[in-house]
Design an enzyme around this catalytic site. Sequence first.
Site, PDB file in Angstrom:
ATOM      1  N   ASP A   1      -4.419  -5.789 -17.960  1.00  0.00           N
ATOM      2  CA  ASP A   1      -3.442  -4.805 -18.481  1.00  0.00           C
ATOM      3  C   ASP A   1      -3.663  -4.375 -19.927  1.00  0.00           C
ATOM      4  O   ASP A   1      -2.715  -3.989 -20.614  1.00  0.00           O
ATOM      5  CB  ASP A   1      -2.008  -5.363 -18.342  1.00  0.00           C
ATOM      6  CG  ASP A   1      -1.659  -5.667 -16.896  1.00  0.00           C
ATOM      7  OD1 ASP A   1      -2.111  -4.925 -16.020  1.00  0.00           O
ATOM      8  OD2 ASP A   1      -0.938  -6.647 -16.656  1.00  0.00           O
TER       9      ASP A   1
ATOM     10  N   ASN B   1      -5.776   1.536 -13.323  1.00  0.00           N
ATOM     11  CA  ASN B   1      -4.771   0.691 -12.674  1.00  0.00           C
ATOM     12  C   ASN B   1      -3.392   1.258 -12.958  1.00  0.00           C
ATOM     13  O   ASN B   1      -3.188   1.938 -13.964  1.00  0.00           O
ATOM     14  CB  ASN B   1      -4.872  -0.724 -13.260  1.00  0.00           C
ATOM     15  CG  ASN B   1      -3.836  -1.683 -12.679  1.00  0.00           C
ATOM     16  OD1 ASN B   1      -3.625  -1.749 -11.470  1.00  0.00           O
ATOM     17  ND2 ASN B   1      -3.163  -2.425 -13.560  1.00  0.00           N
TER      18      ASN B   1
ATOM     19  N   GLU C   1       6.168   5.950  -9.571  1.00  0.00           N
ATOM     20  CA  GLU C   1       4.794   5.771  -9.076  1.00  0.00           C
ATOM     21  C   GLU C   1       4.449   6.841  -8.060  1.00  0.00           C
ATOM     22  O   GLU C   1       3.376   7.454  -8.113  1.00  0.00           O
ATOM     23  CB  GLU C   1       4.654   4.389  -8.423  1.00  0.00           C
ATOM     24  CG  GLU C   1       4.762   3.247  -9.417  1.00  0.00           C
ATOM     25  CD  GLU C   1       4.625   1.889  -8.764  1.00  0.00           C
ATOM     26  OE1 GLU C   1       4.778   1.777  -7.531  1.00  0.00           O
ATOM     27  OE2 GLU C   1       4.378   0.925  -9.501  1.00  0.00           O
TER      28      GLU C   1
ATOM     29  N   HIS D   1       0.490  -0.036 -13.634  1.00  0.00           N
ATOM     30  CA  HIS D   1       1.294  -1.224 -13.915  1.00  0.00           C
ATOM     31  C   HIS D   1       2.769  -0.826 -13.908  1.00  0.00           C
ATOM     32  O   HIS D   1       3.133   0.180 -14.511  1.00  0.00           O
ATOM     33  CB  HIS D   1       0.901  -1.811 -15.277  1.00  0.00           C
ATOM     34  CG  HIS D   1       1.574  -3.120 -15.533  1.00  0.00           C
ATOM     35  ND1 HIS D   1       1.156  -4.291 -14.947  1.00  0.00           N
ATOM     36  CD2 HIS D   1       2.661  -3.439 -16.278  1.00  0.00           C
ATOM     37  CE1 HIS D   1       1.961  -5.279 -15.330  1.00  0.00           C
ATOM     38  NE2 HIS D   1       2.873  -4.785 -16.136  1.00  0.00           N
TER      39      HIS D   1
ATOM     40  N   GLY E   1       0.781  -1.238   0.000  1.00  0.00           N
ATOM     41  CA  GLY E   1       0.000   0.000   0.000  1.00  0.00           C
ATOM     42  C   GLY E   1       0.807   1.281   0.000  1.00  0.00           C
ATOM     43  O   GLY E   1       0.318   2.319   0.446  1.00  0.00           O
ATOM     44  N   SER E   2       2.018   1.246  -0.534  1.00  0.00           N
ATOM     45  CA  SER E   2       2.771   2.515  -0.562  1.00  0.00           C
ATOM     46  C   SER E   2       2.125   3.496  -1.537  1.00  0.00           C
ATOM     47  O   SER E   2       2.113   4.707  -1.284  1.00  0.00           O
ATOM     48  CB  SER E   2       4.240   2.283  -0.899  1.00  0.00           C
ATOM     49  OG  SER E   2       4.360   1.612  -2.109  1.00  0.00           O
ATOM     50  N   ASN E   3       1.554   2.992  -2.620  1.00  0.00           N
ATOM     51  CA  ASN E   3       0.827   3.885  -3.539  1.00  0.00           C
ATOM     52  C   ASN E   3      -0.432   4.430  -2.876  1.00  0.00           C
ATOM     53  O   ASN E   3      -0.711   5.624  -2.949  1.00  0.00           O
ATOM     54  CB  ASN E   3       0.469   3.154  -4.835  1.00  0.00           C
ATOM     55  CG  ASN E   3       1.645   3.093  -5.789  1.00  0.00           C
ATOM     56  OD1 ASN E   3       1.989   4.086  -6.427  1.00  0.00           O
ATOM     57  ND2 ASN E   3       2.295   1.938  -5.860  1.00  0.00           N
TER      58      ASN E   3
HETATM   59  C1  GRF Z   1       3.197  -1.287  -7.516  1.00  0.00           C
HETATM   60  O1  GRF Z   1       4.436  -1.555  -8.073  1.00  0.00           O
HETATM   61  C2  GRF Z   1       2.150  -1.080  -8.571  1.00  0.00           C
HETATM   62  O2  GRF Z   1       2.679  -0.697  -9.801  1.00  0.00           O
HETATM   63  C3  GRF Z   1       1.503  -2.392  -8.672  1.00  0.00           C
HETATM   64  O3  GRF Z   1       1.746  -3.140  -7.545  1.00  0.00           O
HETATM   65  C4  GRF Z   1       2.689  -2.474  -6.725  1.00  0.00           C
HETATM   66  C5  GRF Z   1       1.989  -2.089  -5.470  1.00  0.00           C
HETATM   67  O4  GRF Z   1       2.826  -1.568  -4.500  1.00  0.00           O
HETATM   68  N1  GRF Z   1       0.695  -2.764  -9.718  1.00  0.00           N
HETATM   69  P1  GRF Z   1       2.207  -0.925  -3.185  1.00  0.00           P
HETATM   70  O5  GRF Z   1       1.292  -1.938  -2.549  1.00  0.00           O
HETATM   71  O6  GRF Z   1       1.473   0.323  -3.584  1.00  0.00           O
HETATM   72  O7  GRF Z   1       3.364  -0.622  -2.284  1.00  0.00           O
END
Ligand code: GRF
Length: 185
Positions: A144, A101, A173, A103, A12-14
Site C-alpha cells: 500500500d 491496486n 469502487e 485499497h 470479485g465484485s470489482n
Molecule cells: C475491495 O474492497 C477492494 O478494495 C479490496 O478488496 C476488496 C475486494 O472485493 N482491496 P471484491 O473481491 O472485488 O468483491
Amino acid sequence: MKNIVIFASGTGSNAENIIHYFKNNNSKSVVAVFSNNSNAKVVEKAKKLNIETVVFNKDELYGDVVLSKLNDFKPDLVVLAGFLFKFPEHIIAAFPNKTINIHPALLPKYGGKGMYGNHVHQAVLDNKETETGITIHFVNEHYDEGGIIFQKSVSIIDCTTFEEVSMKVHQLEQEYFPKVIDKLL
Ligand code: GRF
C-alpha cells in the site's frame, strides 16, 4: 488493443464490474483473471463471462510460472482487485508503472500488512473517523505504499457498523475503479 489482466483472491465484485465496463470497448479489454484460489467466487464469475482464468499456488507466484503465464497475455495494465498476497517484486519489475491496486480506505491511513477487507473498515470506525474512501495506487515492493493515482472520500458520520462502511466504499469502487483504469490506459 490494450490488455488488462486482473488478479483477485475473493468475491470479485470489482473484477466483475471491470469486465462488464470494458465488454464492448474496441480498444481495451480484460483478457484474463488470475487467482490464487480455485474456489474463489471471482474464478466462477470470470468463467461465466467467458474470460480466461489462471489459477496458481504460492510457489508459482513467487517463482517463474505466474510471470511466464502473464507474459502470454501481454498486459498493458495489471490490476489487483482484492488480491491478498504480496505482489512479487520480479513481476512489478517486469511491468514498471503498470501494476495498480485498489485499497478500501484513504491511504496512507489504514494501509499495510493485515489491513484488508473488514479489518480496514473496523479500524476506521474504531478511530471515530468521519470519512473514509478508496485509493487507487501503483504497486511497489511495500504494501500500500506506491504512488497514489486517485482517491475519493465519503462521509461515514451515519455509519455504526463495518458493514455500513463497507457498503459505502463498495459503491465508490464500483463507480470509479473502471473509469480510472480507462483513463490510465
Ligand atoms: C475491495 O474492497 C477492494 O478494495 C479490496 O478488496 C476488496 C475486494 O472485493 N482491496 P471484491 O473481491 O472485488 O468483491
